[in-house]
Each structure stands twice: as C-alpha cells, then as structure tokens.
Write an enzyme that holds these catalytic residues in place. Sequence first.
Site, PDB file in Angstrom:
ATOM      1  N   GLN A 210      -2.356   6.954   1.453  1.00 34.26           N
ATOM      2  CA  GLN A 210      -2.147   8.179   2.247  1.00 34.26           C
ATOM      3  C   GLN A 210      -0.981   8.012   3.228  1.00 34.26           C
ATOM      4  O   GLN A 210      -0.139   8.906   3.359  1.00 34.26           O
ATOM      5  CB  GLN A 210      -3.422   8.502   3.050  1.00 34.26           C
ATOM      6  CG  GLN A 210      -3.321   9.814   3.815  1.00 34.26           C
ATOM      7  CD  GLN A 210      -4.392  10.000   4.886  1.00 34.26           C
ATOM      8  OE1 GLN A 210      -4.988   9.029   5.345  1.00 34.26           O
ATOM      9  NE2 GLN A 210      -4.597  11.226   5.290  1.00 34.26           N
TER      10      GLN A 210
ATOM     11  N   TYR B 130     -15.306  -2.448   7.709  1.00 34.31           N
ATOM     12  CA  TYR B 130     -13.941  -1.978   8.008  1.00 34.31           C
ATOM     13  C   TYR B 130     -13.583  -2.307   9.453  1.00 34.31           C
ATOM     14  O   TYR B 130     -12.503  -2.813   9.737  1.00 34.31           O
ATOM     15  CB  TYR B 130     -13.880  -0.475   7.778  1.00 34.31           C
ATOM     16  CG  TYR B 130     -12.550   0.179   8.024  1.00 34.31           C
ATOM     17  CD1 TYR B 130     -12.358   1.027   9.110  1.00 34.31           C
ATOM     18  CD2 TYR B 130     -11.481  -0.009   7.152  1.00 34.31           C
ATOM     19  CE1 TYR B 130     -11.148   1.653   9.327  1.00 34.31           C
ATOM     20  CE2 TYR B 130     -10.273   0.629   7.355  1.00 34.31           C
ATOM     21  CZ  TYR B 130     -10.116   1.452   8.437  1.00 34.31           C
ATOM     22  OH  TYR B 130      -8.904   2.079   8.647  1.00 34.31           O
TER      23      TYR B 130
ATOM     24  N   GLY C 233       0.831  -1.207   0.000  1.00 37.05           N
ATOM     25  CA  GLY C 233       0.000   0.000   0.000  1.00 37.05           C
ATOM     26  C   GLY C 233       0.864   1.254   0.000  1.00 37.05           C
ATOM     27  O   GLY C 233       0.501   2.284   0.564  1.00 37.05           O
TER      28      GLY C 233
ATOM     29  N   ARG D  25      -0.659  -0.418  -7.944  1.00 38.84           N
ATOM     30  CA  ARG D  25      -0.389   0.472  -9.069  1.00 38.84           C
ATOM     31  C   ARG D  25       1.115   0.685  -9.190  1.00 38.84           C
ATOM     32  O   ARG D  25       1.852   0.553  -8.219  1.00 38.84           O
ATOM     33  CB  ARG D  25      -1.062   1.851  -8.839  1.00 38.84           C
ATOM     34  CG  ARG D  25      -2.566   1.803  -8.869  1.00 38.84           C
ATOM     35  CD  ARG D  25      -3.163   3.191  -8.613  1.00 38.84           C
ATOM     36  NE  ARG D  25      -3.014   3.623  -7.227  1.00 38.84           N
ATOM     37  CZ  ARG D  25      -2.382   4.746  -6.842  1.00 38.84           C
ATOM     38  NH1 ARG D  25      -1.792   5.503  -7.738  1.00 38.84           N
ATOM     39  NH2 ARG D  25      -2.294   5.076  -5.560  1.00 38.84           N
TER      40      ARG D  25
ATOM     41  N   ASP E 281       2.808  -1.701  -4.388  1.00 39.41           N
ATOM     42  CA  ASP E 281       1.397  -1.296  -4.443  1.00 39.41           C
ATOM     43  C   ASP E 281       0.771  -1.986  -5.657  1.00 39.41           C
ATOM     44  O   ASP E 281       1.493  -2.529  -6.494  1.00 39.41           O
ATOM     45  CB  ASP E 281       1.287   0.242  -4.574  1.00 39.41           C
ATOM     46  CG  ASP E 281      -0.100   0.764  -4.156  1.00 39.41           C
ATOM     47  OD1 ASP E 281      -0.207   1.321  -3.053  1.00 39.41           O
ATOM     48  OD2 ASP E 281      -1.059   0.572  -4.933  1.00 39.41           O
TER      49      ASP E 281
END
Length: 315
Positions: free
Chosen positions: A12, A140, A8, A36, A34
């Site tokens: 953020q 979550y 990740g 991406r 990640d």
Amino acid sequence: MKKILVTGALGQIGSELVIKLRERYGINNVVATDIRKAEGIIAEGPCEVIDVTDANQLYEVAKKYQIDTMMHLAALLSAKAEENPKLAWHINMGGLVNALETARELNLQFFTPSSIGAFGPTTPKDKTPQDTLQRPTTMYGVNKVAGELLADYYYTRFGVDTRGVRFPGLISYVTLPGGGTTDYAVEMYYEAVKNKTYTSYIAEGTYMDMMYMPDALNAIIQLMEANPANLKHRNAFNITAFSAEPEDFASAIKKHIPDFTLEYQVDPVRQKIADSWPNSLDSTAAMEEWGFKAEYDLDKMTSNMLEKIKIKIER
Ligand code: VAH
C-alpha cells in the site's frame, strides 16, 4: 544524488512511494523490490524480486545498484500477523535484521516505519506522548516495538542513520491495503462509491489515528531529508493527521453521497487489536524536530478519495 532501494514496493505504501521518489530523485535512482514481480508503472524503472528474509539476496541487490538509502517497507500488517504470528516474526523481524545489516555493511541511510500498533492497552490513549509506555498485545505491535529498538540500536551502536515514523491508519486509492486493522476506512470509501453502503468490522466509537497517503509520503521524504542535528528522536516519530471513528467517515461521505448507509458486523479479532491502540497521538516532536505537517483533514481527504475512486472504477 540519492540512490534508493525500496522493499515491499508493491504494497500500500511502497506502490505510491516508489512513484513519488522516482519523480523527485529520477526514475533510475529508485529500485523497487518486492517478493512479487512488478508490473505496470512500477516496472518502468529498476525492479528486482527479493525475499527480504534472504540476507544475501538483499545485500547483493543493494550492492549491485550501489544504493545509498534503503526504505524497508516489507512486512505483514496487524491482522495478518495475528493470523500467523510465527510467520510475522520471521518476515517482520528477520527481514528487518537483514535490511539493517545491509545498511550497516554498505553505510546506507535507512527508513523503516513503525505504527500506532507499537502502543498497547496500558499506553495513555489520548494524545499519546512521543516517549511513553509501549506494551503492545499483538504480534505486529511486538514487531514494531522491537523494530524501533533495533533501528535505534543500529544508530547508537553502529552509526547507521536510521529514521522512522509511527504511521497511523493510511488511506489510499491506488493500491488496496492487505491485512490491516484500519483498512475498514479504505473499504468504506470503495463500497460507498460502488454500493452506497458499507458494513464495518470495526465498532462505532472506535477512534484511531488516520492519514491520507500523500501526507504519509511527504512525511517519509521530509524526515529523510531533515538535518540530523535537529533530530532528538529517530525510531520512531509519532505522526498523525486526524483521529476518527467509523461514524466520522460516514458523515464525511454523506456530504457527497447523502443516501450512504453504514452498518456494523464487528470482527472480534480486529476489534481487539483496534481497542489496544491509542485514540490519538501527540505529534509535537515530529513537528518541532523536522517540520511535520499534515495537509489533509478528513473532509479534504474524503472529497479526493471519492473523486479518485469514481474515476478508477469507471475506467
Ligand atoms: C494496520 N494499516 O492496520 C496498518 C497500520 C496503524 C495501522 O499499522 O495494521
């Protein structure tokens, strides 16, 4: 020397944690992964595209770089998780099990964050204790409680050195958060600089714990470098900098932008999530067991956020 893999890494927390870790441990000792492809400053060091739900991919990259520490951040945040609970379970729990299995097989030190979202409406709301009832009512939150229990299990059953913190809402100017409930606070700063007004999707009077990103990054490093003999808890420590509601952010902003105005258009989904979370946490255990201390209060954070966002927007 630590050799760290971050999942990740473009999120953020990850996008700032990678930079901080590379400054501390050396650029080639921190692998940013990640789903991406990394670009910009993150791509200046070792990077890999990994889908954390692919156990083999994660294991092979961890082995390739001969890491000794994994910081597993890849996850869907609260609001996104409520939009697609099944996908959230797949990523948040499937990814975590794969990360913990890799840590077990390669004997890694392991960090993964929990959240104030790990508590629910039946948890004591004010100065929420370190050890208390956790019956979250969001996917979550279910993921975060299960994640805490799983990380503790890998410590007690397999001896994996797992550690975690329950993050409050994190405020940062580097990478916009995606899909959280506390993101209103970040949006408010940007809108204050751009338009001197913001319409909050969280209602007036909704208190939640918050923290500036520099304090969050320091907490991760401090916990991971702490003497394990002092840790009575592992997954996960309550930490917070301050508790605030939308009007508190507006008042702090008005000290710099006097004609700032705050309006409300409450989003019932994210308001329901926020209402299920504590108003404030008790972070005594983190302070006593590994010296946690937040440096930024609301005013100090606001001054820095507005200054940095102005620079960022003017670029
Ligand atoms: C969210 N920013 O809003 C995250 C965090 C405490 C909140 O977990 O989902």
